[in-house]
Scaffold this motif. Structure first.
Motif, PDB file in Angstrom:
ATOM      1  N   ALA A 169       4.560  -0.350  -6.524  1.00  0.00           N
ATOM      2  CA  ALA A 169       4.418   0.800  -5.314  1.00  0.00           C
ATOM      3  C   ALA A 169       3.877   2.199  -5.832  1.00  0.00           C
ATOM      4  CB  ALA A 169       5.613   0.761  -4.488  1.00  0.00           C
ATOM      5  N   PHE A 170       3.254   2.513  -4.753  1.00  0.00           N
ATOM      6  CA  PHE A 170       2.669   3.860  -5.025  1.00  0.00           C
ATOM      7  C   PHE A 170       2.873   4.830  -3.999  1.00  0.00           C
ATOM      8  CE2 PHE A 170      -0.588   0.385  -5.936  1.00  0.00           C
ATOM      9  CZ  PHE A 170      -0.482   0.475  -6.997  1.00  0.00           C
ATOM     10  N   PHE A 179       0.723   8.354  -2.932  1.00  0.00           N
ATOM     11  CA  PHE A 179      -0.219   9.161  -3.272  1.00  0.00           C
ATOM     12  C   PHE A 179       0.023  10.745  -2.416  1.00  0.00           C
ATOM     13  CE2 PHE A 179      -3.714   5.853  -3.754  1.00  0.00           C
ATOM     14  CZ  PHE A 179      -3.333   5.206  -4.701  1.00  0.00           C
ATOM     15  N   TRP A 192      -4.461  -2.826  -7.478  1.00  0.00           N
ATOM     16  CA  TRP A 192      -3.993  -2.261  -6.218  1.00  0.00           C
ATOM     17  C   TRP A 192      -3.204  -3.153  -5.204  1.00  0.00           C
ATOM     18  CZ3 TRP A 192      -3.578   2.810  -7.223  1.00  0.00           C
ATOM     19  CH2 TRP A 192      -4.680   3.272  -7.958  1.00  0.00           C
ATOM     20  N   LYS A 218       0.218  -4.442  -2.734  1.00  0.00           N
ATOM     21  CA  LYS A 218       1.231  -3.358  -3.261  1.00  0.00           C
ATOM     22  C   LYS A 218       1.082  -2.141  -2.335  1.00  0.00           C
ATOM     23  CE  LYS A 218       0.494  -4.049  -8.049  1.00  0.00           C
ATOM     24  NZ  LYS A 218       0.167  -3.481  -9.595  1.00  0.00           N
ATOM     25  N   VAL A 225       1.785   1.281  -0.298  1.00  0.00           N
ATOM     26  CA  VAL A 225       1.279   2.807  -0.747  1.00  0.00           C
ATOM     27  C   VAL A 225       2.092   3.804   0.449  1.00  0.00           C
ATOM     28  CG1 VAL A 225      -0.980   2.499   0.486  1.00  0.00           C
ATOM     29  CG2 VAL A 225      -0.570   4.264  -1.242  1.00  0.00           C
ATOM     30  N   ALA A 245      -7.416   2.214   1.291  1.00  0.00           N
ATOM     31  CA  ALA A 245      -6.415   1.695   0.558  1.00  0.00           C
ATOM     32  C   ALA A 245      -6.557  -0.031   1.322  1.00  0.00           C
ATOM     33  CB  ALA A 245      -5.283   2.237   1.349  1.00  0.00           C
ATOM     34  N   MET A 302      -3.990  -2.756  -0.385  1.00  0.00           N
ATOM     35  CA  MET A 302      -2.864  -1.873  -0.348  1.00  0.00           C
ATOM     36  C   MET A 302      -2.226  -1.965   1.063  1.00  0.00           C
ATOM     37  SD  MET A 302      -3.454   1.472  -2.887  1.00  0.00           S
ATOM     38  CE  MET A 302      -5.140   1.528  -3.075  1.00  0.00           C
ATOM     39  N   PRO A 314       0.111   0.112   3.912  1.00  0.00           N
ATOM     40  CA  PRO A 314       0.545   1.465   4.156  1.00  0.00           C
ATOM     41  C   PRO A 314       1.929   1.475   4.617  1.00  0.00           C
ATOM     42  CG  PRO A 314      -1.164   1.090   5.783  1.00  0.00           C
ATOM     43  CD  PRO A 314      -1.217  -0.072   4.906  1.00  0.00           C
ATOM     44  N   LEU A 354       8.952   1.996   2.085  1.00  0.00           N
ATOM     45  CA  LEU A 354       8.310   1.780   1.045  1.00  0.00           C
ATOM     46  C   LEU A 354       9.065   0.774   0.112  1.00  0.00           C
ATOM     47  CD1 LEU A 354       5.468   2.376  -0.039  1.00  0.00           C
ATOM     48  CD2 LEU A 354       6.691   4.178  -1.731  1.00  0.00           C
ATOM     49  N   GLU A 385       7.953  -3.214  -0.484  1.00  0.00           N
ATOM     50  CA  GLU A 385       7.684  -3.593  -2.022  1.00  0.00           C
ATOM     51  C   GLU A 385       8.695  -4.853  -1.992  1.00  0.00           C
ATOM     52  OE1 GLU A 385       8.234  -4.664  -5.744  1.00  0.00           O
ATOM     53  OE2 GLU A 385      10.116  -4.072  -4.513  1.00  0.00           O
TER      54      GLU A 385
END
Ligand SMILES: Cc1cc2nc3c(=O)[nH]c(=O)nc-3n(C[C@H](O)[C@H](O)[C@H](O)COP(=O)(O)O)c2cc1C
Length: 190
Positions: free
Chosen positions: A77-78, A80, A104, A107, A109, A131, A136, A138, A174, A178
């Protein structure tokens, strides 16, 4: 625990980005859902995209691309941490993202925008279609930091309780995404 990559997108010396990223890392450690690690684009110092092939079709040839690929691939997971320049996100962020493709995908974000009048929200909203194009997913809510409100007189980032709870809400979402997306990635890989 799943690994959370917290990316500080700024490449400018004196940026508050790394201290905002470090605050997000602290909230993630406290939350206990992810093992966080940070990437600072200023330290990563990628050149402009210089791969001969396409990231979606060809293996990378340059050592810096291979290393960046392994770092992003290792994340589940990210978050930013995105600075706003001229109503958008910055060129170094787009360049870093464009280097890769599969790493990416599928996953989640989360976003922490920062800036002056719009608190970085325009940068985040400009980035969201990118994204989505990379697959990805959000996490809502977006967290925004206002540099007029959330820095002290010496320019040091001082998050208040409202920012802490906004970050925690984003990290909770998140975590849920995930769990859902790791199953999807496993079935897609099988
Ligand atoms: C080139 C440039 C353009 C900027 N444009 C905006 C903007 O459109 N909206 C905004 O809220 N802040 C804007 N700012 C203020 C930045 O958001 C603020 O300086 C922030 O600290 C920039 O992130 P950095 O410190 O990581 O470079 C701009 C700053 C720079 C240097």
């Amino acid at each position: 625990m799943p690994r959370l990559m917290i990316l500080s997108a700024s490449t400018r010396p004196t940026s508050p980005g790394p201290s905002i990223a470090s605050w997000v890392t602290g909230r993630a450690v406290r939350d206990g859902v992810f093992t966080p690690f940070t990437v600072d684009l200023a330290e990563l110092a990628l050149p402009f995209l210089d791969e001969p092939g396409s990231p979606s079709q060809d293996a990378p040839v340059h050592p810096h691309t291979r290393a960046w690929s392994a770092t992003v691939d290792s994340a589940d997971a990210f978050v930013f941490v995105v600075n706003e320049y001229n109503h958008s996100y910055t060129a170094p962020l787009k360049n870093a993202v464009d280097f890769l493709f599969h790493e990416w995908r599928r996953k989640p974000v989360g976003f922490v925008g920062y800036g002056m009048s719009s608190r970085g929200m325009r940068a985040v909203e400009a980035f969201q279609p990118v994204a989505a194009a990379l697959g990805m997913v959000p996490a809502a809510p977006v967290v925004t930091v206002g540099l007029r409100d959330d820095l002290d007189g010496a320019g040091v980032f001082r998050p208040g309780a409202a920012l802490d709870s906004a970050a925690d809400a984003m990290l909770r979402e998140l975590g849920g995404l995930e769990r859902a997306l790791s199953g999807l990635r496993a079935s897609a890989a099988a």
